[in-house]
Design a protein around this motif. Structure first.
Motif, mmCIF file in Angstrom:
data_model
loop_
_atom_site.group_PDB
_atom_site.id
_atom_site.type_symbol
_atom_site.label_atom_id
_atom_site.label_comp_id
_atom_site.label_asym_id
_atom_site.label_seq_id
_atom_site.Cartn_x
_atom_site.Cartn_y
_atom_site.Cartn_z
ATOM 1 N N GLY A 29 -37.924 -54.661 31.365
ATOM 2 C CA GLY A 29 -37.253 -53.472 30.866
ATOM 3 C C GLY A 29 -37.526 -52.272 31.740
ATOM 4 O O GLY A 29 -38.317 -52.330 32.687
ATOM 5 N N PRO A 30 -36.871 -51.139 31.436
ATOM 6 C CA PRO A 30 -37.067 -49.920 32.229
ATOM 7 C C PRO A 30 -38.264 -49.116 31.727
ATOM 8 O O PRO A 30 -38.416 -48.866 30.536
ATOM 9 N N GLN A 37 -45.617 -53.109 26.612
ATOM 10 C CA GLN A 37 -45.334 -53.906 25.418
ATOM 11 C C GLN A 37 -45.224 -55.386 25.741
ATOM 12 O O GLN A 37 -45.797 -56.234 25.049
ATOM 13 N N ALA A 38 -44.487 -55.721 26.781
ATOM 14 C CA ALA A 38 -44.277 -57.126 27.131
ATOM 15 C C ALA A 38 -45.581 -57.778 27.580
ATOM 16 O O ALA A 38 -45.849 -58.938 27.257
ATOM 17 N N LEU A 39 -46.408 -57.038 28.325
ATOM 18 C CA LEU A 39 -47.688 -57.584 28.737
ATOM 19 C C LEU A 39 -48.547 -57.897 27.512
ATOM 20 O O LEU A 39 -49.150 -58.967 27.415
ATOM 21 N N SER A 328 -52.549 -63.155 37.727
ATOM 22 C CA SER A 328 -51.230 -62.902 38.314
ATOM 23 C C SER A 328 -50.250 -62.578 37.199
ATOM 24 O O SER A 328 -50.210 -63.282 36.181
ATOM 25 N N THR A 329 -49.453 -61.537 37.382
ATOM 26 C CA THR A 329 -48.471 -61.147 36.365
ATOM 27 C C THR A 329 -47.062 -61.644 36.684
ATOM 28 O O THR A 329 -46.103 -61.252 36.027
ATOM 29 N N LYS A 330 -46.935 -62.511 37.674
ATOM 30 C CA LYS A 330 -45.593 -62.941 38.077
ATOM 31 C C LYS A 330 -44.919 -63.843 37.046
ATOM 32 O O LYS A 330 -43.705 -64.034 37.087
ATOM 33 N N GLY A 331 -45.688 -64.400 36.104
ATOM 34 C CA GLY A 331 -45.069 -65.134 35.005
ATOM 35 C C GLY A 331 -44.285 -64.229 34.073
ATOM 36 O O GLY A 331 -43.435 -64.689 33.313
ATOM 37 N N TRP A 332 -44.567 -62.922 34.119
ATOM 38 C CA TRP A 332 -43.796 -61.948 33.339
ATOM 39 C C TRP A 332 -42.547 -61.491 34.084
ATOM 40 O O TRP A 332 -41.467 -61.404 33.499
ATOM 41 N N THR A 360 -52.528 -64.656 32.717
ATOM 42 C CA THR A 360 -51.564 -65.303 33.614
ATOM 43 C C THR A 360 -50.592 -66.095 32.752
ATOM 44 O O THR A 360 -50.936 -67.158 32.238
ATOM 45 N N LEU A 361 -49.407 -65.556 32.577
ATOM 46 C CA LEU A 361 -48.437 -66.125 31.640
ATOM 47 C C LEU A 361 -47.889 -67.460 32.134
ATOM 48 O O LEU A 361 -47.719 -67.661 33.341
#
Length: 405
Positions: A29-30, A37-39, A328-332, A360-361
């Motif tokens: 989201g922007p 929130q998403a994290l 790593s946050t690349k799963g988000w 790590t999602l």
């Protein structure tokens, strides 16, 4: 046991640089609230590839609504997906207002612009070649300034009104991390009083098929550091930060140190012993005047490819204590390429402000080759220092250390 630093001639500590504003926009989201929130909810922004005309079986981190973003009249000649995403990102979290206020406060010629990008507006260049008319670009795409690799920095310069030194950094996936180092040197040299830094990259055919040709793209959502990981998920994003030498507004965080290296081991593979990655982390710590055990959170490059994750985890294990929370946050978001450095810097700064340390999602089974520093679950902790890694093709590595004010 932590090994001694590999670089005996470490750089001297630097004066920290104030960060007075920052923002990020991704598939989550922007703006920063959407990211936070998403994290916290562990909600991914990845989805099955639905990029029009690019039918590759994979998952992508596509930013919703970019197609409908309208540029202001004075920027209408810069139409491209990349610039629409940049404009969307600039409008979040009051960043555009903060940047323009800095221009008014310091003077336009004293505010630098340093933007990182990997592919710039190459999506429009693809379309222009596909729609050639008698060997020429069609009229609506015959705008050469849009097709230039430095178009993103030119766009941000016009959007903010800054006229100081304007640079584009294109070192693949480390691009928008290295902008902080460039800006710090500009401020230290007295060439600017403030710098607008950031990065923006968007999805297109060259991105999807280029990485797929390297056999790096997974058909599944990426799972960094998982024992069964089989490739990355590509994403797009935009982020910006305002750095000031003498801040007149509250300091959100300090850029405490930076480290850069270029091991040039291979065009697309990291050095198998992680020498360049470790050198960048060591130099960032040295410039920050910190020991490795001072870092509370490390945002890893962590692309989910077998080679990258193994090498980075090894370098981290050789340098940091077992109690470090690294992820790593690349799963988000997916791998946002030239925007990865600024996007993941924003996540590190959110960790400093709010104490949310992302896990790590999508990852469930730890790779036994990785050390205990790699964390899959979110955690909460009051931390004083955070680090961000961004490593690019060709061995272009950058690590940044940030401190809470």
């Amino acid at each position: 046991m932590m090994l001694p630093l590999a670089n005996p001639s470490r750089p001297a500590p630097i004066a920290p640089v104030a960060i007075t504003a920052f923002t990020a926009t991704t598939a989550l989201g922007p703006g920063l609230h959407a990211q936070y929130q998403a994290l916290g909810q562990r909600r991914t922004g990845l989805r099955p590839n639905d990029l029009p005309g690019r039918p590759l079986e994979c998952w992508i981190g596509r930013v919703e609504g970019v197609e409908g973003v309208e540029l202001p009249a004075e920027l209408d000649g810069w139409q491209s997906r990349n610039h629409r995403l940049a404009w969307l990102g600039l409008q979040q979290d009051g960043f555009l207002e903060a940047a323009r206020a800095a221009v008014a406060r310091h003077g336009a010629a004293r505010v630098a612009v340093v933007i990182g990008t990997s592919t710039s507006s190459i999506g429009e260049t693809e379309d222009a070649y596909a729609r050639q008319e008698d060997g020429h670009f069609p009229a609506d795409l015959a705008r050469l300034h849009v097709h230039r690799p430095d178009s993103a920095s030119g766009f941000v310069r016009l959007a903010t009104g800054a006229t100081g030194p304007t640079l584009t950094v294109a070192t693949a996936c480390s691009s928008s991390a290295k902008v902080f180092a460039h800006a710090a040197r500009l401020l230290q040299a007295g060439l600017a009083d403030a710098a607008i830094v950031g990065g923006v990259d968007t999805l297109c055919g060259s991105v999807l098929y280029g990485f797929n040709a390297l056999q790096l793209v997974s058909a599944n959502p990426c799972r960094p550091f998982d024992a069964a990981r089989d490739g990355l998920s590509l994403g797009e994003g935009a982020g910006f930060a305002l750095l000031e030498r003498e801040p007149a507004t509250p300091v959100r965080a300090w850029l405490a140190g930076y480290g850069e290296s270029s091991d040039a081991y291979h065009m697309s593979s990291p050095h198998p012993e992680g020498l360049g990655a470790r050198r960048a982390m060591e130099d960032a710590l040295a410039r920050a005047g910190l020991s490795a055990d001072a870092i509370g959170y490390l945002s890893l490059h962590g692309t989910s490819t077998p080679a990258n994750d193994t090498v980075e985890a090894g370098a981290v294990a050789a340098l940091f204590p077992a109690g470090l929370h690294a992820s790593s946050t690349k799963g988000w978001t997916g791998h946002t390429l030239g925007a990865a450095g600024i996007v993941e810097t924003a996540f590190a700064l959110l960790a400093l402000e709010h104490g949310l340390l992302p896990g790590t999602l999508n990852s469930h089974v730890p790779d036994p080759a990785c050390g205990p520093q790699i964390r899959f679950e979110n955690a909460r902790a009051d931390i004083a220092h955070a680090m961000n890694n961004a490593f690019g093709f060709g061995g272009n590595n950058c690590s940044l250390v940030f401190s809470r004010p």
